[in-house]
Enzyme design. Structure first.
Site, PDB file in Angstrom:
ATOM      1  N   GLY A  38       0.786  -1.221   0.000  1.00 36.51           N
ATOM      2  CA  GLY A  38       0.000   0.000   0.000  1.00 36.51           C
ATOM      3  C   GLY A  38       0.819   1.271   0.000  1.00 36.51           C
ATOM      4  O   GLY A  38       0.267   2.373   0.032  1.00 36.51           O
ATOM      5  N   GLY A  40       2.587   2.395  -2.425  1.00 36.44           N
ATOM      6  CA  GLY A  40       2.552   3.029  -3.744  1.00 36.44           C
ATOM      7  C   GLY A  40       3.611   2.524  -4.698  1.00 36.44           C
ATOM      8  O   GLY A  40       3.798   3.094  -5.777  1.00 36.44           O
ATOM      9  N   LYS A  41       4.300   1.448  -4.335  1.00 36.51           N
ATOM     10  CA  LYS A  41       5.378   0.904  -5.179  1.00 36.51           C
ATOM     11  C   LYS A  41       4.902   0.614  -6.599  1.00 36.51           C
ATOM     12  O   LYS A  41       5.478   1.094  -7.571  1.00 36.51           O
ATOM     13  CB  LYS A  41       5.936  -0.398  -4.578  1.00 36.51           C
ATOM     14  CG  LYS A  41       6.514  -0.302  -3.214  1.00 36.51           C
ATOM     15  CD  LYS A  41       7.017  -1.655  -2.741  1.00 36.51           C
ATOM     16  CE  LYS A  41       5.939  -2.726  -2.729  1.00 36.51           C
ATOM     17  NZ  LYS A  41       4.815  -2.427  -1.801  1.00 36.51           N
ATOM     18  N   SER A  42       3.863  -0.204  -6.694  1.00 39.44           N
ATOM     19  CA  SER A  42       3.380  -0.620  -8.010  1.00 39.44           C
ATOM     20  C   SER A  42       2.821   0.555  -8.796  1.00 39.44           C
ATOM     21  O   SER A  42       3.005   0.645 -10.019  1.00 39.44           O
ATOM     22  CB  SER A  42       2.310  -1.709  -7.859  1.00 39.44           C
ATOM     23  OG  SER A  42       2.864  -2.887  -7.302  1.00 39.44           O
ATOM     24  N   SER A 109       9.774  -6.905  -0.522  1.00 39.46           N
ATOM     25  CA  SER A 109      11.163  -7.323  -0.233  1.00 39.46           C
ATOM     26  C   SER A 109      11.608  -6.798   1.135  1.00 39.46           C
ATOM     27  O   SER A 109      12.445  -5.897   1.207  1.00 39.46           O
ATOM     28  CB  SER A 109      12.117  -6.877  -1.347  1.00 39.46           C
ATOM     29  OG  SER A 109      11.952  -5.524  -1.692  1.00 39.46           O
TER      30      SER A 109
END
Length: 201
Positions: A38, A40-42, A109
């Site tokens: 959640g 915001g990586k993607s 990760s």
């Protein structure tokens, strides 16, 4: 066959990494997005890939959920399986970077040691660690998949940030504030890629 069987030798190919990069018109690197679920990586990785694609840059985005539908479908979420998940992704991303692509990877990760292993595999000069730093409270408010709600209710075990640890990077090459607008974050990353002569436009 043993892991390091003496009969298995590395085979060099006539087309070099430099030649592939010249063909693409940019360097092949790995952009490793890490952060809580959640954070915001993607979203940021996807927006950056779109911006790069519009500039004629050859890219590929590896996403944490997507690889578990195929490459890592046999893995669970134990510490050992998480480590193997990241190892496999690191190997695939390294091959793609060798092919001259800019590879974007969006994975929680959670452990520093695993991220370090990937960095060593691809090479320090081709690995850019991007920490999307978003407070846990904000990630829980977003909760796009409802996972935090399940974890808080005890329906989901070993969930990073709740009952499993996340080790934030000590010194990431890029530290993003995950509460900023995605467009601002993408602009920061494009500027970085230009400054490092990874892309030209």
């Amino acid at each position: 066959m043993a892991l390091h069987d003496e009969n298995v030798v590395w085979h060099s190919h006539p087309v070099t990494v430099a030649a592939r990069e010249q063909l693409h018109g940019h360097r092949g690197v790995m952009l490793w997005f890490t952060g809580l679920s959640g954070s915001g990586k993607s979203t940021v990785a996807g927006a950056l890939e779109e911006a790069l694609h519009q500039r004629g840059v050859s890219t590929y985005l590896l996403d944490g959920d997507n690889v578990r539908h195929g490459l890592c479908r046999d893995l669970g979420f134990s510490d050992a399986d998480r480590q193997e998940n990241i190892r496999r992704v690191g190997e695939v991303a390294s091959l793609m970077a060798d092919a001259g692509l800019i590879v974007l990877t969006a994975f929680i990760s959670p452990h520093r040691a695993e991220r370090q292993l990937v960095k060593e595999r691809v090479g320090h000069d081709r690995f850019i660690e991007i920490y999307v730093n978003t407070p846990l409270a904000i990630c829980e408010q977003r909760d796009p998949k409802g996972l935090y709600k399940k974890a808080r209710a005890g329906e989901l075990r070993n969930f990073t940030g709740i009952d499993a640890i996340y080790e934030a990077p000590d010194s990431p090459q890029v530290h993003l504030n995950g509460e900023q607008l995605v467009t601002n974050l993408v602009s920061q990353l494009l500027d970085l890629l230009r400054r490092r002569d990874i892309i030209r436009s």
